[in-house]
Each structure stands twice: as C-alpha cells, then as structure tokens.
Design an enzyme around this catalytic site. Sequence first.
Site, PDB file in Angstrom:
ATOM      1  N   GLY A 112       1.140  -1.202   0.002  1.00  0.00           N
ATOM      2  CA  GLY A 112      -0.203  -0.010  -0.166  1.00  0.00           C
ATOM      3  C   GLY A 112       0.414   1.862  -0.225  1.00  0.00           C
ATOM      4  N   TRP A 140       2.292   1.408  -3.489  1.00  0.00           N
ATOM      5  CA  TRP A 140       1.016   2.707  -4.245  1.00  0.00           C
ATOM      6  C   TRP A 140       1.370   4.189  -4.716  1.00  0.00           C
ATOM      7  CZ3 TRP A 140      -2.538   5.334  -2.932  1.00  0.00           C
ATOM      8  CH2 TRP A 140      -3.790   5.762  -4.262  1.00  0.00           C
ATOM      9  N   HIS A 141       1.309   4.353  -3.329  1.00  0.00           N
ATOM     10  CA  HIS A 141       1.421   5.801  -3.502  1.00  0.00           C
ATOM     11  C   HIS A 141       2.532   6.664  -4.187  1.00  0.00           C
ATOM     12  CE1 HIS A 141      -1.434   4.916   0.545  1.00  0.00           C
ATOM     13  NE2 HIS A 141      -1.621   6.494   0.288  1.00  0.00           N
ATOM     14  N   GLY A 142       3.848   6.242  -4.379  1.00  0.00           N
ATOM     15  CA  GLY A 142       4.566   6.370  -4.843  1.00  0.00           C
ATOM     16  C   GLY A 142       5.796   5.495  -5.461  1.00  0.00           C
ATOM     17  N   PHE A 193      -0.258  10.790  -7.767  1.00  0.00           N
ATOM     18  CA  PHE A 193      -0.433   9.205  -6.908  1.00  0.00           C
ATOM     19  C   PHE A 193      -1.273   8.141  -8.279  1.00  0.00           C
ATOM     20  CE2 PHE A 193       0.290  10.772  -2.603  1.00  0.00           C
ATOM     21  CZ  PHE A 193       1.583  10.925  -2.961  1.00  0.00           C
TER      22      PHE A 193
END
Length: 473
Positions: free
Chosen positions: A322, A325-327, A473
């Site tokens: 997770g 996933w943000h960057g 993102f």
Amino acid sequence: MLFNSWLFVGLVIATAIVYYLPFLKKQQLYVLLIASFLFYAYDSLGLLLLLIASGILNAIASYGTMYRQHARTYATMGVVVNLCLLGLFKYGGLISTSFLDIRSGVGQFLCTLPLPLGISFYTFSGISLVVDAYRGRFDNPDPASQPSFWQHIKKTLLYICFFPKLLAGPIAKSKDFFDEIAPKAFRQISWEFVFKSLVVGYFLKMVIADNLKDFTFWMAYPYFELRGTGTLILMVFGYSVQMFADFAGYSLIAIGVAAIFGYRLPTNFNFPYIASSFREFWKRWHITLSQFLMEYLYISLGGNRKGKARTYLNLLLTMMLGGLWHGAAWSYLVWGTYHGLCLVIERMICGRRENCISIGKWTSISHWLSITFVFVLVSFGWLLFMLPNFSEAVLYVECIFRNYGSVIFLDPKFLPIIIYATPIALYHALYCYKDRSWVRKYVLRFDYILYGIMLFLILTNSGSASSFVYFQF
C-alpha cells in the site's frame, strides 16, 4: 484540470446543463463520458488513449469473466494487464534507476515513460471490476437477457473514467457504481448534500491546505536545516493537517460533483485524527483504499485465518505494498513498512483494544493520550511524503534534536500554522461532541452560519491555487 479552477467549474456547469436536457435523457452516459475525456485530455491528451484502452481491456476481461467460458483465464488476464500497466508506467523509472543502466537499452526506455495522471486509481478500479466479476458479485442473468458487450463496455468506461473520481478517487466498488448507472432526473439532486460537500471540500483545500503549503514549503531540503526545534515540529504537524485538508477536501469535492449527476461516491475520510489506534486510523483515513487493500490483498493473502505469525506478516505485506502504491520511490515503501510495523506492534501488545494506551480505569485520559500518540506518529510518518529522499527525512529528524538551542526555537513567522490548523481541530472536536445537547442546541442548530463563514473565507482568504497532493499517485 484542477478542481479549484474556474475552468473545472465551467466544465461541471456546462456538463450538468447538457446532461439534464430532457431530449438527451437517454444519452446521459455519453455526456458524462465526453466530459470525462475532456477533463482528462486537458492535462494528458497524449495519455487519454491509454485510459480508454485500460477501460476497454477491463471491459473485455470482466465481460468474459461473467458471460464466457474460462472465467478464470479472463480474470487472470484482466488483473495481470492492470498490474503490468501500473508497473510499466509508474514503477518503470524506479526499477531502471535501481537495477538497470539508464544510459541505454531497456533502462533508458523505462526512464522516458511518462507517469499518467490517476493511473493508480483507475487501474485499481479495473482490478476491482475484474475480481468482483470473478467472485460473482454481479447479478449474472441468463444468456437470453444478458447485456450486450457494447452496453457493458459503455458502463465500464464510465466506471473507469468518471471524472469526479478519476484522478484521486474515492475508489468506488464496481458493483455499487454499476447499480447506479441509470437515467437521472434534475429533481432527484440533493442540493443540500451537494452544497455542504462542496463548501467544506473547497474550504479544506483552498483556505486550509493552500495557505498551509506556503509555510510547510520550508520543510524542503536544505531550508529546514536553518530552522529551530519548535519550528520544525510545528511544521510537521502543519503538514499533517495540510495532508488531511488537501485530500479530504478533494474527496468531498468529488463526492459533491458526482452527486450533481446523481451518483453517490463512498465516504473517503471520517475524521481520522480522532483515531485512538492505528487500526482505527486506517478505518478513517482514505477509507476506500483501506477497504480495497483489505478486501483484495490482505484477505487474499490469508488475512487472520492462518495464525498470529501469518496475520502479522500479512498486515506488514499489505501496508508495504500500500505504501509503494503511493509513489515510485523507496521512501513510500518505508512509509508503508512504518505503518505496517505500527499495526503489527499494536496488535501484538494491545490486541483489539479500543485505545492503544491504557491507564487502568482512567479511560478518558487513556483515550486522549492514545489520540495524541497516534496523531504524533502519523504526522512524523508524513515526512516521507514531503521528503521522498529517505536520507533527507532522517536529517530532518536529526535537526529537531541538533538545532535545539543553536537556532531560535520557534520562529514567529510560522505561528499562522496554528491559525490554519485550528479549524481542523475544531472540525474534529465538533464531531466528537456532536451528540452533546449543548452542541446540538447552540452549534449544529445554526450550522448554516458555519457554512456561510466557510464560503466567505473561500472567496476572501484562499491561498494560491495548487494541485492536489494525491494527483501524483
């Protein structure tokens, strides 16, 4: 196209006028698709084809999963295609700079790939659609009454491309969204809901987040090295408030705009800074992402069904992925690992206790200490968003201790952070005490005054316009 721009307001108004024309009632889906394509093309004309291709591929995969043989093959293909798109365009640069020669060959090619706006969100929407189709969450009619592929592809494109949620969510569940696709009437609009969502959303973004960014800007390297301990700590908490106001503001605007067209997007934030545990925080912060990770990753890994050790590992892996996933930077993986470890340690020590800190019978003190503890740790975790270079984030923390006594402790120029953070504190406090009789009688009864004040401040005290943090993102 920024939500906080007059161009976007014009797009919404023009789309709504055409959308509710009586003779176009049967073409409302096409109106929303055209508006969504225009919205995306304004910033990413060249990548609009990738968005449309993603929608078509997900339509093929989900339709095949629901109505054709070899459902597992179609579902696997759909998930793999979404992950490949995300991996190629979002993480290609990170992979090439970390493991390949970026001066030639594949490494050089990967570094030249653009980062499509909103790709994290629309690929997750695609995965949700395909997996839900495979799990039988759609009502599969008999072959004689099943929708045509053209009908399905139109609905899928709207689900993937619907412009209020396209760039930063909320991540709507496919089944819920598909159920709402139907002709809408102007009289069905809940204008009170629309007004309140938009006013609070724009207030959070334009008055709070956009003003705070002019102070948290100084958290960037190397500026923070010249600031005192008090200033550095104040900026951390200011940035934490900015992150909430920015993303919660976006979500409320998206929800309000979607409601104008008759669609209800899910709640994405539920006063996260009153959370008294990390488990509760992730039930209140970016709720749709948390639910997605829980449903499609954590449970798929085994959840808590295979013993304590496996549960802890699944929690950690879920938060690590997770975070990534943000960057496309290793600091986001560190951020996800940080939250994963917080969740694991909390579960090991506290179990499912409401407060992560417990002081005997002093439940009220325990509760507020827990809220403060979680807020502080979450706030320092945001350093990895402001400073994606991990070494700079570490240096920032070092400066908090190193600069004590050598630089002015708290620069008065940064005290406005407290002013702009106060409405967020009051916003959360009002929620905590909303059931008290005096709050209902003297505050909530006159809530129209609060909305009037927010509207006035939007018009008179907005900060300089800036993109939303989660657009990256």
